[in-house]
Design an enzyme around this catalytic site. Sequence first.
Site, PDB file in Angstrom:
ATOM      1  N   LYS A 151      88.847  33.286   6.527  1.00  0.00           N
ATOM      2  CA  LYS A 151      90.140  33.116   6.691  1.00  0.00           C
ATOM      3  C   LYS A 151      91.059  32.577   6.237  1.00  0.00           C
ATOM      4  CE  LYS A 151      89.233  35.105  11.633  1.00  0.00           C
ATOM      5  NZ  LYS A 151      90.477  36.402  12.363  1.00  0.00           N
ATOM      6  N   SER A 157      81.115  36.949   6.779  1.00  0.00           N
ATOM      7  CA  SER A 157      81.819  36.671   7.042  1.00  0.00           C
ATOM      8  C   SER A 157      82.114  35.157   7.201  1.00  0.00           C
ATOM      9  CB  SER A 157      82.878  37.672   8.348  1.00  0.00           C
ATOM     10  OG  SER A 157      82.406  37.305   9.552  1.00  0.00           O
TER      11      SER A 157
END
Length: 333
Positions: A59, A314
């Site tokens: 992110k 992720s």
Amino acid sequence: MEFSRFTEVPNLHQLKQAQEQLEGVVYQTPLEYSHSLSERFGASIYLKREDLQKVRSYKLRGAYHKIVNLPTDLKAIGVVAASAGNHAQGVAYACASLKIKGTIFMPKTTPLQKIEAVRFFAKDYARIKLVGDTYDDAYKASLDFAIKHQAVFIHPFDDYDVIAGQASVGLELLNQMQQMPDFIISPFGGGGLSAGLGLVKKYLAPSIQLIAVEPEGAPSLSESLEANKVLELSVIDRFVDGASVKRIGDKTFEISKSQVNQVLKISVKSLCRTMLDLYQKEGILAEPAGALSVAALEELTSEIKGKQVVCIISGGNFDPKRFPEIGKLANLP
């Protein structure tokens, strides 16, 4: 207030510009060959380790790219964000790095480990407001705040600047691979990462099968694809906090519906078993969303046999104290 460097779907040149802006800011995370998974599934399986990123998730890429490109006058006003955790850490890191004030709205249900991490990365530049039970509650509160204070809202996924930043994951892994992968398997929450990977696929490797994986309890993409329009789910299971939203993005949906080849839904039981396996066999401490891609391999056994496969890990923002809970959920009848 809104501002975007890219007002249309970014082209390949713009994606590469975004990647260049991130050099020296984000880590080039390892692409690791998994011997155990490769042997188990009869394929060459690689793990893209975004759990080893500076804020322990991809992110940071999108958040930093968005914020660094704001005009000076808007940087002076400050930014606002909403997040279930990982986007918040990316925004906090970017604010501290660029010396910009930020206000970050997070659900009250956000794991304490993620809240503390946001405080660590924010230093004195961003403050946290805990609101509601879901990301969607925090999102609505953050929009109201942004309007009231004329601050720029940093969307966690539905923004072309953010999508361009996340696309750097795809550009990076293609550069790391010795040959073109047959499959890229990615978690899907709001869709920023999958949309970025989808654009890389479109421009550089259209033969790749892009598989999006979402929690069974928050099938926002599946429902939207079936309806051929973005739907807002009335109820979602919040267990996979990093990939559970009631409504995916309009921009991410438009990209994903043409570039994602298949969508899989993963149960909590299967996901928890995968989290335990990753920790015990690979030494990887993955958060629930971070393990979705590997959990999907079971559903793809026949398709991936003999193929080159990349699973995106992720994120790794997970408190090991939760392993007893994960163990119980993994052994449900």
